[in-house]
Design a protein around this motif. Structure first.
Motif, PDB file in Angstrom:
ATOM      1  N   CYS A  84       2.480   8.961   2.729  1.00  0.00           N
ATOM      2  CA  CYS A  84       2.699   7.715   3.193  1.00  0.00           C
ATOM      3  C   CYS A  84       3.508   6.831   2.052  1.00  0.00           C
ATOM      4  CB  CYS A  84       1.350   7.512   3.026  1.00  0.00           C
ATOM      5  SG  CYS A  84       0.486   7.075   1.899  1.00  0.00           S
ATOM      6  N   LYS A  85       3.548   8.137   0.812  1.00  0.00           N
ATOM      7  CA  LYS A  85       4.069   7.308  -0.132  1.00  0.00           C
ATOM      8  C   LYS A  85       5.343   7.130  -0.306  1.00  0.00           C
ATOM      9  CE  LYS A  85       1.598   6.603  -4.582  1.00  0.00           C
ATOM     10  NZ  LYS A  85       1.221   7.549  -5.538  1.00  0.00           N
ATOM     11  N   ARG A  86       6.206   8.480   0.610  1.00  0.00           N
ATOM     12  CA  ARG A  86       7.205   8.723   0.013  1.00  0.00           C
ATOM     13  C   ARG A  86       8.726   7.511   0.990  1.00  0.00           C
ATOM     14  NH1 ARG A  86       7.534  14.828   0.345  1.00  0.00           N
ATOM     15  NH2 ARG A  86       9.285  14.388  -0.122  1.00  0.00           N
ATOM     16  N   ASP A  87       7.708   7.442   2.303  1.00  0.00           N
ATOM     17  CA  ASP A  87       7.916   6.618   3.143  1.00  0.00           C
ATOM     18  C   ASP A  87       8.008   5.039   3.313  1.00  0.00           C
ATOM     19  OD1 ASP A  87       9.324   5.764   5.922  1.00  0.00           O
ATOM     20  OD2 ASP A  87       8.123   6.930   7.724  1.00  0.00           O
ATOM     21  N   PRO A  88       8.957   4.532   3.203  1.00  0.00           N
ATOM     22  CA  PRO A  88       8.534   2.429   3.131  1.00  0.00           C
ATOM     23  C   PRO A  88       7.892   2.194   4.596  1.00  0.00           C
ATOM     24  CG  PRO A  88      10.808   3.169   3.505  1.00  0.00           C
ATOM     25  CD  PRO A  88      10.555   4.193   2.788  1.00  0.00           C
ATOM     26  N   GLY A  89       8.801   2.305   5.579  1.00  0.00           N
ATOM     27  CA  GLY A  89       8.018   2.637   6.811  1.00  0.00           C
ATOM     28  C   GLY A  89       6.298   2.380   6.870  1.00  0.00           C
ATOM     29  N   HIS A  90       5.777   2.872   6.154  1.00  0.00           N
ATOM     30  CA  HIS A  90       4.321   3.014   6.255  1.00  0.00           C
ATOM     31  C   HIS A  90       3.826   1.452   5.933  1.00  0.00           C
ATOM     32  CE1 HIS A  90       4.692   7.197   7.879  1.00  0.00           C
ATOM     33  NE2 HIS A  90       5.079   7.537   6.589  1.00  0.00           N
ATOM     34  N   VAL A  91       4.052   1.837   5.169  1.00  0.00           N
ATOM     35  CA  VAL A  91       4.788   0.024   3.877  1.00  0.00           C
ATOM     36  C   VAL A  91       4.445  -1.395   4.995  1.00  0.00           C
ATOM     37  CG1 VAL A  91       4.631  -1.944   2.106  1.00  0.00           C
ATOM     38  CG2 VAL A  91       4.521   0.806   1.357  1.00  0.00           C
ATOM     39  N   GLU A  92       5.697  -1.664   6.050  1.00  0.00           N
ATOM     40  CA  GLU A  92       5.980  -2.392   6.487  1.00  0.00           C
ATOM     41  C   GLU A  92       4.933  -2.524   7.218  1.00  0.00           C
ATOM     42  OE1 GLU A  92       9.954  -0.793   7.451  1.00  0.00           O
ATOM     43  OE2 GLU A  92      10.884  -0.954   5.843  1.00  0.00           O
ATOM     44  N   ALA A  93       4.469  -1.316   8.247  1.00  0.00           N
ATOM     45  CA  ALA A  93       3.454  -0.959   9.813  1.00  0.00           C
ATOM     46  C   ALA A  93       1.963  -1.972   8.691  1.00  0.00           C
ATOM     47  CB  ALA A  93       3.256   0.965   9.683  1.00  0.00           C
ATOM     48  N   VAL A  94       1.847  -1.485   7.797  1.00  0.00           N
ATOM     49  CA  VAL A  94       0.530  -1.902   7.291  1.00  0.00           C
ATOM     50  C   VAL A  94       1.026  -3.646   7.206  1.00  0.00           C
ATOM     51  CG1 VAL A  94      -1.409  -1.882   5.722  1.00  0.00           C
ATOM     52  CG2 VAL A  94       0.078  -0.386   5.813  1.00  0.00           C
ATOM     53  N   GLN A  95       2.053  -3.551   6.403  1.00  0.00           N
ATOM     54  CA  GLN A  95       2.026  -5.511   6.069  1.00  0.00           C
ATOM     55  C   GLN A  95       2.971  -5.869   7.563  1.00  0.00           C
ATOM     56  OE1 GLN A  95       5.240  -5.076   4.250  1.00  0.00           O
ATOM     57  NE2 GLN A  95       5.288  -5.821   1.817  1.00  0.00           N
ATOM     58  N   ALA A  96       3.159  -5.253   8.358  1.00  0.00           N
ATOM     59  CA  ALA A  96       3.120  -5.540  10.129  1.00  0.00           C
ATOM     60  C   ALA A  96       1.658  -5.799  11.246  1.00  0.00           C
ATOM     61  CB  ALA A  96       4.469  -4.711  11.174  1.00  0.00           C
ATOM     62  N   ALA A  97       1.142  -5.270  10.724  1.00  0.00           N
ATOM     63  CA  ALA A  97      -0.502  -5.116  10.855  1.00  0.00           C
ATOM     64  C   ALA A  97      -0.632  -6.777  10.471  1.00  0.00           C
ATOM     65  CB  ALA A  97      -1.095  -4.543  10.643  1.00  0.00           C
ATOM     66  N   ILE A  98      -1.084  -6.964   8.761  1.00  0.00           N
ATOM     67  CA  ILE A  98      -1.283  -7.999   7.925  1.00  0.00           C
ATOM     68  C   ILE A  98      -0.760  -9.396   8.635  1.00  0.00           C
ATOM     69  CG2 ILE A  98      -1.408  -9.037   6.128  1.00  0.00           C
ATOM     70  CD1 ILE A  98      -1.709  -6.469   4.396  1.00  0.00           C
ATOM     71  N   ASN A  99       0.506  -9.860   9.041  1.00  0.00           N
ATOM     72  CA  ASN A  99       1.110 -10.502   9.466  1.00  0.00           C
ATOM     73  C   ASN A  99       0.454 -10.499  11.297  1.00  0.00           C
ATOM     74  OD1 ASN A  99       2.850 -12.504  10.091  1.00  0.00           O
ATOM     75  ND2 ASN A  99       3.982 -11.137  11.851  1.00  0.00           N
ATOM     76  N   ALA A 100       0.487  -9.599  12.225  1.00  0.00           N
ATOM     77  CA  ALA A 100       0.359  -9.807  13.915  1.00  0.00           C
ATOM     78  C   ALA A 100      -0.810 -10.393  14.443  1.00  0.00           C
ATOM     79  CB  ALA A 100       0.285  -8.319  13.832  1.00  0.00           C
ATOM     80  N   HIS A 101      -1.827  -9.890  12.816  1.00  0.00           N
ATOM     81  CA  HIS A 101      -3.787 -10.073  13.011  1.00  0.00           C
ATOM     82  C   HIS A 101      -3.806 -11.249  12.423  1.00  0.00           C
ATOM     83  CE1 HIS A 101      -3.680  -6.747  16.199  1.00  0.00           C
ATOM     84  NE2 HIS A 101      -3.177  -6.173  14.922  1.00  0.00           N
ATOM     85  N   GLY A 102      -3.474 -12.202  11.607  1.00  0.00           N
ATOM     86  CA  GLY A 102      -3.365 -13.160  10.826  1.00  0.00           C
ATOM     87  C   GLY A 102      -4.509 -12.790   9.345  1.00  0.00           C
ATOM     88  N   ILE A 103      -3.793 -12.085   8.952  1.00  0.00           N
ATOM     89  CA  ILE A 103      -4.972 -11.509   7.632  1.00  0.00           C
ATOM     90  C   ILE A 103      -4.738 -12.351   6.490  1.00  0.00           C
ATOM     91  CG2 ILE A 103      -5.555 -10.068   5.707  1.00  0.00           C
ATOM     92  CD1 ILE A 103      -6.615  -9.859   8.777  1.00  0.00           C
ATOM     93  N   ASP A 104      -4.983 -13.074   6.095  1.00  0.00           N
ATOM     94  CA  ASP A 104      -4.348 -14.218   4.647  1.00  0.00           C
ATOM     95  C   ASP A 104      -5.475 -13.768   3.628  1.00  0.00           C
ATOM     96  OD1 ASP A 104      -6.950 -15.352   5.557  1.00  0.00           O
ATOM     97  OD2 ASP A 104      -6.243 -16.918   6.455  1.00  0.00           O
TER      98      ASP A 104
END
Length: 399
Positions: A84-104
């Protein structure tokens, strides 16, 4: 004309580190008390799900029984371990979920998993909205006693461990000892290397305890592990709060004892070698080097290696190489010294031991002596004892 305003911003970070069991039992209030009224995005390590397939349902039931809490979506699953630390796609997936679900900044990301997942999710959370609240629920020995209780988050980049990262303290750490019961032996034992490390640096009495309880720990005595995890975490937290450099602005990082080699060994193995296993070898290498150089008494060296071996940890692995390696070769563990210096910045600073609980910083290491240390450890590993005292092989004088 020159005018200057000298800005000083005092900041105090406070976060609890809880030790409990049954965290997601709806009858237990710790999680509710920690979160208050809030929205929560949960991210789970797929290795945890393999051992605890009912966990998403348990989390869902906990939130269903807690009307003040909102679980914004079903838990998001990410790969466990260094994947999970070697593929930046996993960071982006978590950030996308933060954005999609309004985590402020008044909502939470709750990461459930081992140290690598907590590192990655923490990095994603720290860089979303310049930082959203992170709840860490570590599930391995190493994450409960070390990585999860600190202030760092990171992912790997450019073939180097933890090259991208942030200093962002968690909102809270919730250690549930139940998760330790399903760990495979590699993760149960590997995490103990961090306990050995911090004991050698900070607490000779804790090292005595580890020495006396090494067989019980290796036999998966949960009571012994409970104490080892708590004391190790306590010592790490004390260093962060009182060591004078919580965000590592200087070049001295004593809690990275043994880590210059460990990080390189992980990389050389393609991360097949787990962090705790690599740290054990790194500790053994630095202690052997210190003994060969006359810094560390031979009796203390024997004690350290005996504890590591009794805990079921290797002191040499193929990635450690041979006694004929070149520090300029990126495939050599010795090249990890320069990578470590670059990661810290400034002068190379390595913690070594002059005795149990007595560290000293050095600013250079003799490569010939390191090659001898590699050979010593290869010999010790090859004739790994089943009991009794260890002796430094020649050319070091016999015990």
């Amino acid at each position: 004309m020159t005018r200057t305003i000298e800005q000083v911003v005092p900041v105090t970070f406070t976060y609890p580190v809880h030790f409990t069991d049954g965290l997601f039992d709806p009858a237990r209030s710790l999680l509710r008390d920690t979160l208050g009224h809030a929205k929560v995005l949960c991210v789970i390590d797929d290795g945890v799900l393999a051992a605890w397939p009912e966990l998403p349902a348990q989390i869902g039931a906990y939130f269903a029984a807690s009307p003040e809490l909102t679980l914004v979506t079903a838990p998001v699953t990410v790969p466990g371990g260094e994947r999970c630390k070697r593929d930046p796609g996993h960071v982006e997936a978590v950030q996308a979920a933060i954005n999609a679900h309004g985590i402020d900044r008044h909502a939470y990301v709750m990461a459930v998993g081992g140290g690598a997942v907590l590192d990655m999710v923490g990095y994603a959370a720290a860089t979303a909205h310049r930082g959203v609240r992170l709840i860490r629920v570590p599930t391995t020995v190493l994450s409960q006693n070390d990585s999860a209780v600190g202030v760092k988050n990171s992912v790997n980049a450019f073939g180097k461990k933890n090259w991208l990262g942030t200093f962002a303290p968690p909102y809270a750490v919730l250690n549930d000892r139940d998760f330790l019961t399903t760990l495979e032996d590699r993760d149960w034992l590997g995490g103990l290397s961090e306990a050995v490390k911090v004991a050698l640096l900070k607490d000779a009495e804790f090292f005595d305890w580890l020495e006396a309880n090494a067989e019980a720990l290796a036999a998966r005595d949960l009571g012994a592990m409970d104490h080892a995890v708590y004391r190790c975490a306590q010592l790490h937290l004390a260093h962060i709060s009182t060591g004078g450099d919580p965000f590592e602005q200087g070049s001295s990082r004593p809690l990275d004892f043994g880590h210059w080699a460990a990080h390189k060994l992980e990389s050389l193995s393609g991360y097949a070698l787990r962090h705790g296993e690599a740290v054990a070898v790194g500790i053994a290498l630095d202690c052997t080097y210190a003994a060969l150089s006359g810094l560390l008494p031979e009796a203390d060296w024997r004690r350290v290696l005996t504890v590591l071996l009794t805990l079921g940890l290797d002191v040499s692995v193929p990635e450690l190489g041979t006694d004929r390696q070149d520090a300029a070769d990126p495939a050599s563990v010795l090249s990890g010294l320069n990578e470590f210096r670059e990661h810290l910045g400034g002068q190379l600073t390595i913690a070594l031991l002059t005795g149990i609980g007595r560290p000293v910083d050095v600013h250079e290491m003799n490569h010939d002596l390191l090659r001898r240390a590699v050979a010593v450890l290869k010999d010790v590993q090859a004739r790994r004892p089943t009991g009794g005292a260890l002796c430094l092989p020649t050319p070091i004088p016999a015990c």
